[in-house]
Motif scaffolding. Structure first.
Motif, PDB file in Angstrom:
ATOM      1  N   GLU A  76       0.810  -1.217   0.000  1.00 13.75           N
ATOM      2  CA  GLU A  76       0.000   0.000   0.000  1.00 13.75           C
ATOM      3  C   GLU A  76       0.848   1.275   0.000  1.00 13.75           C
ATOM      4  OE1 GLU A  76      -2.366  -1.022   3.411  1.00 13.75           O
ATOM      5  OE2 GLU A  76      -3.996  -1.774   2.175  1.00 13.75           O
ATOM      6  N   HIS A  95      -2.993   5.094   7.586  1.00  8.35           N
ATOM      7  CA  HIS A  95      -3.968   4.211   6.950  1.00  8.35           C
ATOM      8  C   HIS A  95      -4.281   3.113   7.955  1.00  8.35           C
ATOM      9  CE1 HIS A  95      -5.922   1.446   4.239  1.00  8.35           C
ATOM     10  NE2 HIS A  95      -5.068   0.512   4.615  1.00  8.35           N
ATOM     11  N   HIS A  97      -7.662   0.346   9.703  1.00  4.59           N
ATOM     12  CA  HIS A  97      -8.832  -0.472   9.375  1.00  4.59           C
ATOM     13  C   HIS A  97      -9.884  -0.385  10.490  1.00  4.59           C
ATOM     14  CE1 HIS A  97      -5.951  -3.274   6.855  1.00  4.59           C
ATOM     15  NE2 HIS A  97      -6.099  -2.093   6.303  1.00  4.59           N
ATOM     16  N   HIS A 172     -12.425  -2.123   3.450  1.00  7.69           N
ATOM     17  CA  HIS A 172     -10.983  -2.194   3.671  1.00  7.69           C
ATOM     18  C   HIS A 172     -10.545  -1.239   4.781  1.00  7.69           C
ATOM     19  CE1 HIS A 172      -6.692  -1.869   1.783  1.00  7.69           C
ATOM     20  NE2 HIS A 172      -6.680  -1.762   3.079  1.00  7.69           N
TER      21      HIS A 172
HETATM   22 ZN   LIG Z   1      -5.146  -1.528   4.462  1.00  8.01          ZN
END
Ligand SMILES: [Zn+2]
Length: 208
Positions: A76, A95, A97, A172
Motif C-alpha cells: 500500500e 492508513h 482499518h 478495507h
Molecule cells: Zn489496508
C-alpha cells in the motif's frame, strides 16, 4: 512540517501504539508514514504489527514508493506517496482499518462519496467552524491493484481540490493525511466516530 527520519520514527511508533490501543490495526493491518525534509518518506515496513513497532520497522522510500534502504515496503506504499504528491499540505498519513469505517463503506455500496453534516465533530476538518457545514469523503471500491486505485484517488482529488485529504476504501479501511501525525490521528478518530454515528442512524432508520 517535514521532519528528519530520526524525528519521524518515534512519532510513527507512537501512532502505531495508539491506533492499536483502539483496535484499528488488528493483525498486521494498516501503515503509517511521514514526509521527510529530504523529499523522501518514512513508512512502516510490510507485515509488522503496528502495536509492536520498533525503530527497525520504519523504512525510507522515494516519492515513487521504491525502497531507499533495502527493506520491504508494504503493497500500500504507493497510496501514501501518491497522496503526498497530490497534496503538498499533507506531511503525515495514517492508513488504518477501523470497524465503523470498514462497515460504512460496505453499507453505502455503489456510492462514490458520502456527505456528512450536522455533527460537532466536523469541526476537526480544516476550515470547518460549525456543525452545520458539510464534508464530503470519497469512497473507492477495494482492489489489490494499487496503481488502479491510485488513479481513482488522483482523479477524485483533482476534481475536489478543497476536499480533506481523507478517503475510504470499501470493506478495507480509512486513509487520512494531515499536516502532522497528531492531526492525522485526530481526524482518524473523528471520522471513525462520525461513521459510527451514521451507522447508528441507519439502524434507527434516520438515514437521510
Ligand atoms: Zn489496508
Amino acid at each position: 512540517m517535514t521532519l528528519s527520519y530520526d524525528q519521524a520514527v518515534p512519532l510513527l511508533l507512537d501512532a502505531g501504539a495508539r491506533l492499536d490501543a483502539r483496535g484499528w490495526v488488528a493483525a498486521t493491518g494498516g501503515n503509517l508514514s511521514h514526509r521527510l525534509v529530504d523529499g523522501s518518506v518514512a513508512i512502516t515496513v510490510s507485515g509488522r504489527h503496528k502495536g509492536d513497532l520498533v525503530a527497525d520497522d520504519i523504512m525510507r522510500v522515494d516519492m515513487a514508493g521504491a525502497a531507499l534502504d533495502g527493506k520491504k515496503p508494504s503493497a500500500e506504499t504507493p497510496l501514501h506517496t501518491g497522496l503526498y504528491r497530490l497534496r503538498p499540505d499533507v506531511n503525515a498519513i495514517l492508513h488504518s482499518h477501523p470497524r465503523s469505517s470498514v462497515l460504512f463503506g460496505l453499507a453505502r455500496e455503489g456510492e462514490g462519496a458520502v456527505t456528512l453534516t450536522g455533527y460537532e465533530f466536523l469541526k476537526v476538518f480544516p476550515g470547518v467552524y460549525t456543525h452545520e457545514a458539510s464534508v464530503t469523503l470519497a469512497v473507492f471500491p477495494n482492489t489489490q491493484n494499487m496503481s488502479a486505485l491510485q488513479r481513482q484517488v488522483d482523479a477524485w482529488f483533482a476534481a475536489n481540490p478543497q476536499a480533506p485529504a481523507v478517503y475510504l476504501v470499501r470493506g478495507h479501511g480509512l486513509t487520512v493525511g494531515a499536516a502532522t501525525v497528531d492531526g492525522a490521528r485526530y481526524t482518524t478518530e473523528a471520522i471513525e466516530e462520525l461513521l459510527a454515528y451514521e451507522l447508528g442512524r441507519g439502524r434507527l432508520q434516520w438515514a437521510p
